[in-house]
Design a protein around this motif. Structure first.
Motif, mmCIF file in Angstrom:
data_model
loop_
_atom_site.group_PDB
_atom_site.id
_atom_site.type_symbol
_atom_site.label_atom_id
_atom_site.label_comp_id
_atom_site.label_asym_id
_atom_site.label_seq_id
_atom_site.Cartn_x
_atom_site.Cartn_y
_atom_site.Cartn_z
ATOM 1 N N GLU A 197 9.851 94.429 -13.336
ATOM 2 C CA GLU A 197 8.991 94.023 -14.449
ATOM 3 C C GLU A 197 9.760 93.130 -15.404
ATOM 4 O O GLU A 197 10.932 93.378 -15.680
ATOM 5 N N GLY A 198 9.101 92.107 -15.908
ATOM 6 C CA GLY A 198 9.739 91.244 -16.900
ATOM 7 C C GLY A 198 8.667 90.591 -17.765
ATOM 8 O O GLY A 198 7.502 90.521 -17.380
ATOM 9 N N TRP A 199 9.106 90.095 -18.922
ATOM 10 C CA TRP A 199 8.171 89.460 -19.861
ATOM 11 C C TRP A 199 7.758 88.089 -19.343
ATOM 12 O O TRP A 199 8.586 87.323 -18.890
ATOM 13 N N GLU A 200 6.474 87.789 -19.440
ATOM 14 C CA GLU A 200 5.969 86.458 -19.104
ATOM 15 C C GLU A 200 4.961 85.993 -20.143
ATOM 16 O O GLU A 200 4.227 86.801 -20.716
ATOM 17 N N GLY A 201 4.945 84.695 -20.314
ATOM 18 C CA GLY A 201 3.911 84.043 -21.089
ATOM 19 C C GLY A 201 3.422 82.871 -20.265
ATOM 20 O O GLY A 201 3.829 82.709 -19.112
ATOM 21 N N CYS A 202 2.561 82.066 -20.842
ATOM 22 C CA CYS A 202 1.979 80.959 -20.086
ATOM 23 C C CYS A 202 1.462 79.910 -21.054
ATOM 24 O O CYS A 202 0.846 80.255 -22.068
ATOM 25 N N LEU A 203 1.696 78.637 -20.732
ATOM 26 C CA LEU A 203 1.222 77.562 -21.614
ATOM 27 C C LEU A 203 -0.299 77.567 -21.703
ATOM 28 O O LEU A 203 -0.861 77.086 -22.687
ATOM 29 N N SER A 204 -0.966 78.123 -20.695
ATOM 30 C CA SER A 204 -2.432 78.176 -20.701
ATOM 31 C C SER A 204 -2.976 79.444 -21.372
ATOM 32 O O SER A 204 -4.189 79.590 -21.509
ATOM 33 N N VAL A 205 -2.062 80.332 -21.740
ATOM 34 C CA VAL A 205 -2.446 81.576 -22.427
ATOM 35 C C VAL A 205 -1.585 81.647 -23.691
ATOM 36 O O VAL A 205 -0.637 82.415 -23.759
ATOM 37 N N PRO A 206 -1.892 80.800 -24.686
ATOM 38 C CA PRO A 206 -0.963 80.613 -25.799
ATOM 39 C C PRO A 206 -0.701 81.903 -26.576
ATOM 40 O O PRO A 206 -1.595 82.724 -26.738
ATOM 41 N N ASP A 207 0.541 82.029 -27.018
ATOM 42 C CA ASP A 207 0.943 83.055 -27.984
ATOM 43 C C ASP A 207 0.915 84.482 -27.475
ATOM 44 O O ASP A 207 0.979 85.404 -28.275
ATOM 45 N N LEU A 208 0.806 84.701 -26.173
ATOM 46 C CA LEU A 208 0.822 86.067 -25.662
ATOM 47 C C LEU A 208 1.973 86.252 -24.669
ATOM 48 O O LEU A 208 2.364 85.320 -23.967
ATOM 49 N N ARG A 209 2.471 87.485 -24.636
ATOM 50 C CA ARG A 209 3.460 87.896 -23.635
ATOM 51 C C ARG A 209 3.041 89.252 -23.081
ATOM 52 O O ARG A 209 2.446 90.053 -23.805
ATOM 53 N N GLY A 210 3.393 89.477 -21.837
ATOM 54 C CA GLY A 210 3.135 90.787 -21.248
ATOM 55 C C GLY A 210 4.148 91.062 -20.154
ATOM 56 O O GLY A 210 4.824 90.143 -19.678
ATOM 57 N N ARG A 211 4.253 92.323 -19.760
ATOM 58 C CA ARG A 211 5.253 92.701 -18.751
ATOM 59 C C ARG A 211 4.625 92.712 -17.364
ATOM 60 O O ARG A 211 3.717 93.490 -17.072
ATOM 61 N N VAL A 212 5.156 91.824 -16.514
ATOM 62 C CA VAL A 212 4.571 91.573 -15.194
ATOM 63 C C VAL A 212 5.569 91.974 -14.104
ATOM 64 O O VAL A 212 6.716 91.534 -14.139
ATOM 65 N N PRO A 213 5.138 92.777 -13.130
ATOM 66 C CA PRO A 213 6.014 93.041 -11.990
ATOM 67 C C PRO A 213 5.963 91.874 -11.018
ATOM 68 O O PRO A 213 4.895 91.347 -10.718
ATOM 69 N N ARG A 214 7.131 91.452 -10.555
ATOM 70 C CA ARG A 214 7.213 90.369 -9.552
ATOM 71 C C ARG A 214 8.217 90.778 -8.489
ATOM 72 O O ARG A 214 9.165 91.509 -8.780
ATOM 73 N N TRP A 215 8.032 90.261 -7.283
ATOM 74 C CA TRP A 215 9.026 90.497 -6.237
ATOM 75 C C TRP A 215 10.370 89.936 -6.694
ATOM 76 O O TRP A 215 10.437 88.865 -7.310
#
Ligand code: NI
Length: 177
Positions: free
Chosen positions: A98-116
């Protein structure tokens, strides 16, 4: 080169399956110019990656560049500028992180996403040459995030726990360290 407008969540292009790019298209002036503009747009917005649907073009093209000095994702290992056509994840590690991610298309938000933790990628580079890549750590995370964009998915779709979702200011205040 010019800055492109970034499509935000809610724009239909963000949710569309992007089209593969043909070998002929890869060499076209229009696509090469689009790539230059995507790179400029990504750098201007301090992104570490960008996918063509994020600039309203439903094509399978991504650009990635990570610098340890990036203010949005500081202290991550550098990934030199890379442009990929039609990237596909061929194999991946069984483990996720799990790690923090944001996105230029989802401004101003971060969330913890599991990735391989590791992925192998098959794609074509900017000149249309077939390439295979092994990515791990943050680089693997960014690639998975950008490939998701080509299939109409954003990081919010991957959140196992919505309660990790945070505004950027609150992220800086409470979760950064
Ligand atoms: Ni994104």
């Amino acid at each position: 080169m010019s800055l492109l407008k970034i499509a935000r969540l809610g724009h239909p292009k963000i949710r569309q399956e992007a089209e593969p790019v043909s070998a002929e298209e890869m060499h076209s002036e229009a696509i090469q110019r689009l790539i230059d503009d995507m790179i400029e747009t990504m750098r201007d917005a301090h992104g570490v990656g960008i996918a063509a649907p994020q600039v309203h073009v439903s094509k399978r093209i991504i650009a990635i560049e990570v610098s340890p000095e990036n203010p949005r994702y500081p202290n991550q290992p550098a990934v030199p500028l890379m442009v990929l056509f039609n990237p596909t994840i061929t194999t991946h590690a069984e483990t996720t992180l799990e790690g923090w991610e944001g996105c230029l298309s989802v401004p101003d938000l971060r969330g913890r996403v599991p990735r391989w933790t590791k992925v192998n990628i098959r794609a074509a580079d900017r000149r249309g040459q077939a390439v295979q890549l092994d990515a791990e750590g943050f680089f693997a995370r960014v690639i998975q995030h950008e490939v998701d964009h080509l299939h109409g998915r954003v990081f919010l779709d991957r959140l196992p726990d919505l309660s990790t979702l945070t505004n950027l200011r609150e992220y800086e205040q409470f979760w950064k360290h």
